[in-house]
Design an enzyme around this catalytic site. Structure first.
Site, short mmCIF file in Angstrom:
data_model
loop_
_atom_site.label_atom_id
_atom_site.label_comp_id
_atom_site.label_asym_id
_atom_site.label_seq_id
_atom_site.Cartn_x
_atom_site.Cartn_y
_atom_site.Cartn_z
N THR A 76 -6.04 -4.73 10.08
CA THR A 76 -7.75 -4.61 9.77
C THR A 76 -8.20 -6.04 9.75
O THR A 76 -9.20 -6.38 10.24
CB THR A 76 -8.24 -3.90 8.75
OG1 THR A 76 -7.66 -4.25 7.52
CG2 THR A 76 -8.12 -2.18 8.93
N GLY A 77 -7.28 -6.82 8.99
CA GLY A 77 -7.83 -8.14 8.88
C GLY A 77 -7.81 -9.18 10.12
O GLY A 77 -8.46 -9.88 10.78
N ASN B 30 -11.40 -8.25 1.61
CA ASN B 30 -10.39 -8.93 2.12
C ASN B 30 -10.73 -10.06 2.47
O ASN B 30 -11.83 -10.10 3.17
CB ASN B 30 -9.50 -7.96 3.22
CG ASN B 30 -9.35 -6.41 2.71
OD1 ASN B 30 -8.12 -6.52 1.95
ND2 ASN B 30 -10.17 -5.43 3.04
N ASN C 124 -12.96 -0.78 6.09
CA ASN C 124 -12.74 -1.85 4.76
C ASN C 124 -13.33 -3.07 5.24
O ASN C 124 -13.51 -3.48 6.23
CB ASN C 124 -11.21 -1.66 4.44
CG ASN C 124 -10.42 -2.58 5.61
OD1 ASN C 124 -11.13 -2.48 6.86
ND2 ASN C 124 -9.32 -2.90 5.09
N GLN D 266 0.88 -0.96 0.11
CA GLN D 266 -0.17 -0.07 0.04
C GLN D 266 0.82 1.31 -0.04
O GLN D 266 1.87 1.03 0.46
CB GLN D 266 -0.95 -0.15 1.43
CG GLN D 266 -2.25 -0.95 1.19
CD GLN D 266 -1.99 -2.34 1.43
OE1 GLN D 266 -1.18 -2.55 2.54
NE2 GLN D 266 -2.78 -3.15 0.86
N HIS E 271 -14.18 -7.19 5.32
CA HIS E 271 -13.39 -8.37 5.49
C HIS E 271 -14.33 -9.49 5.60
O HIS E 271 -15.53 -9.48 6.33
CB HIS E 271 -12.56 -8.22 6.70
CG HIS E 271 -11.62 -7.20 6.66
ND1 HIS E 271 -10.20 -7.59 6.54
CD2 HIS E 271 -11.50 -6.05 6.96
CE1 HIS E 271 -9.73 -6.69 6.50
NE2 HIS E 271 -10.13 -5.44 6.76
N GLU F 279 -5.50 -10.16 0.53
CA GLU F 279 -5.84 -8.80 0.81
C GLU F 279 -6.49 -8.27 -0.79
O GLU F 279 -6.13 -8.42 -1.64
CB GLU F 279 -4.87 -7.65 1.18
CG GLU F 279 -4.56 -7.64 2.45
CD GLU F 279 -3.62 -6.33 2.87
OE1 GLU F 279 -4.04 -5.34 2.31
OE2 GLU F 279 -2.99 -6.56 3.78
N ASN G 285 -4.15 0.87 -2.26
CA ASN G 285 -3.75 -0.47 -2.69
C ASN G 285 -2.70 -0.39 -3.76
O ASN G 285 -2.68 0.43 -4.63
CB ASN G 285 -4.71 -1.66 -3.03
CG ASN G 285 -5.40 -2.10 -1.71
OD1 ASN G 285 -4.88 -1.97 -0.54
ND2 ASN G 285 -6.73 -1.89 -1.72
N GLY H 205 -4.47 -0.90 8.89
CA GLY H 205 -4.24 -0.97 10.43
C GLY H 205 -2.81 -1.02 10.73
O GLY H 205 -2.22 -0.21 11.24
N1 LIG Z 1 -6.15 -4.11 1.27
C1 LIG Z 1 -7.09 -3.46 2.12
C2 LIG Z 1 -6.05 -2.27 2.44
C3 LIG Z 1 -4.88 -2.46 3.55
C4 LIG Z 1 -5.23 -3.21 4.74
C5 LIG Z 1 -4.14 -3.82 5.25
N2 LIG Z 1 -2.93 -3.62 4.79
C6 LIG Z 1 -3.99 -3.52 6.99
O1 LIG Z 1 -3.22 -3.51 7.71
O2 LIG Z 1 -5.04 -3.31 7.65
C7 LIG Z 1 -8.40 -3.20 1.37
O3 LIG Z 1 -8.38 -3.02 0.18
O4 LIG Z 1 -9.27 -2.99 2.13
#
Ligand SMILES: N[C@H](CCC[C@H](N)C(=O)O)C(=O)O
Length: 276
Positions: free
Chosen positions: A221-222, A192, A159, A46, A161, A210, A66, A76
């Site tokens: 966030t995941g 995600n 976002n 990202q 999940h 992701e 992204n 996150g």
């Molecule tokens: N690919 C994610 C954004 C980056 C989330 C991830 N890198 C994190 O640490 O939360 C999306 O499209 O919602």
């Protein structure tokens, strides 16, 4: 044009950090894709930008793009790097920050030993928040993918999940099932995809495919979404350590309508300049 940036990562989820308060530039999606290229550009999962806030109650605006050039609502691992980056750039001296994202307000707190705690806000559980096409809100949903039906959780951390429980994260079909769910028609903005192995009530293993980046070494966030789903299903207590391929994250969440906190590291790698 020469662009100054800092390369950082949170547990191997890697970022190109741009201070757009000190340098004025607007990047088009194809420019972001080229910068993301690991052979012809900087290479990252990202790109994160620091901008002046629009909300009066925020210290900064935090935007997330992204590797495929898509702008998204939250990141996150990136939020922890954001806190370190704005201090390095002397854009603030505050140890506690409020940053606005497209997914809502985040509270960042520089802790000890290079750890950063992030108040990720209240997880959103209604399918419309992702969006996810479903008759009604539920703890889990049946999702048909080709000839198979999977039991999934659907959680928004700003976002979207989808989370599946698996016997073994290491053996989970991340490369094959990940993209099929990421692009599934019931997720109009894609999603995600987390593969969660529950170890005990305070720990689990997680791999994340992701949206817009593919499998990463960690997804903040995941990890939050997986813990929320695990707690709603009665598998987790309110404090959990999740082991991702890149390392561990600590997640605290008391339950619905409560704020969730994620704590973990943020590392600098190098400073650079690149021709746009
Ligand atoms: N690919 C994610 C954004 C980056 C989330 C991830 N890198 C994190 O640490 O939360 C999306 O499209 O919602």
């Amino acid at each position: 044009m020469l662009l100054h940036f800092t390369k950082m990562h949170g547990l191997g989820n890697d970022f190109m950090m741009l201070d757009l308060i000190s340098q004025k530039v607007r990047l088009r999606p194809e420019q972001i894709r080229r910068l993301a290229d690991r052979h012809r550009g900087v290479g990252f999962d990202q790109l994160l930008t620091v901008e002046a806030p629009e909300r009066h109650d925020a210290d900064f605006k935090y935007r997330i793009f992204n590797a495929d050039g898509s702008e998204v609502e939250n990141c996150g691992n990136g939020a922890r790097c954001f806190a370190v980056f704005v201090h390095d750039r002397r854009l603030t001296h505050k140890k506690e920050l409020l940053v606005e994202t497209a997914g809502g307000l985040l509270g960042l707190k520089l802790a000890d030993q290079g750890q950063v705690s992030v108040d990720m806000g209240v997880p959103r559980l209604h399918p419309d928040a992702l969006p996810f096409l479903a008759q009604a809100q539920a703890t889990s949903y049946a999702l048909q993918v080709e000839q198979q039906t999977y039991d999934i959780g659907a959680v928004s951390m700003g976002n979207p999940h989808a989370v599946l429980r698996v016997e073994s994260a290491i053996q989970a079909p991340v490369e094959t099932l990940g993209p099929l769910i990421e692009q599934h028609a019931r997720f109009p903005k894609r999603v995600n995809v987390g593969f969660l192995e529950v170890l005990d009530r305070q720990s689990g293993r997680l791999r994340v495919y992701e949206r817009g980046a593919g499998e990463t070494q960690a997804c903040g966030t995941g990890a939050c979404a997986a813990m929320v789903y695990g707690r709603l299903r009665g598998w987790f207590d309110e404090q959990v350590t999740l082991q991702l391929p890149g390392g561990h994250l600590q997640i605290h969440w008391a339950g619905p309508d409560q704020h969730l906190t994620m704590t973990g590291p943020a590392q600098r790698v190098f400073e650079g300049q690149i021709y746009l």
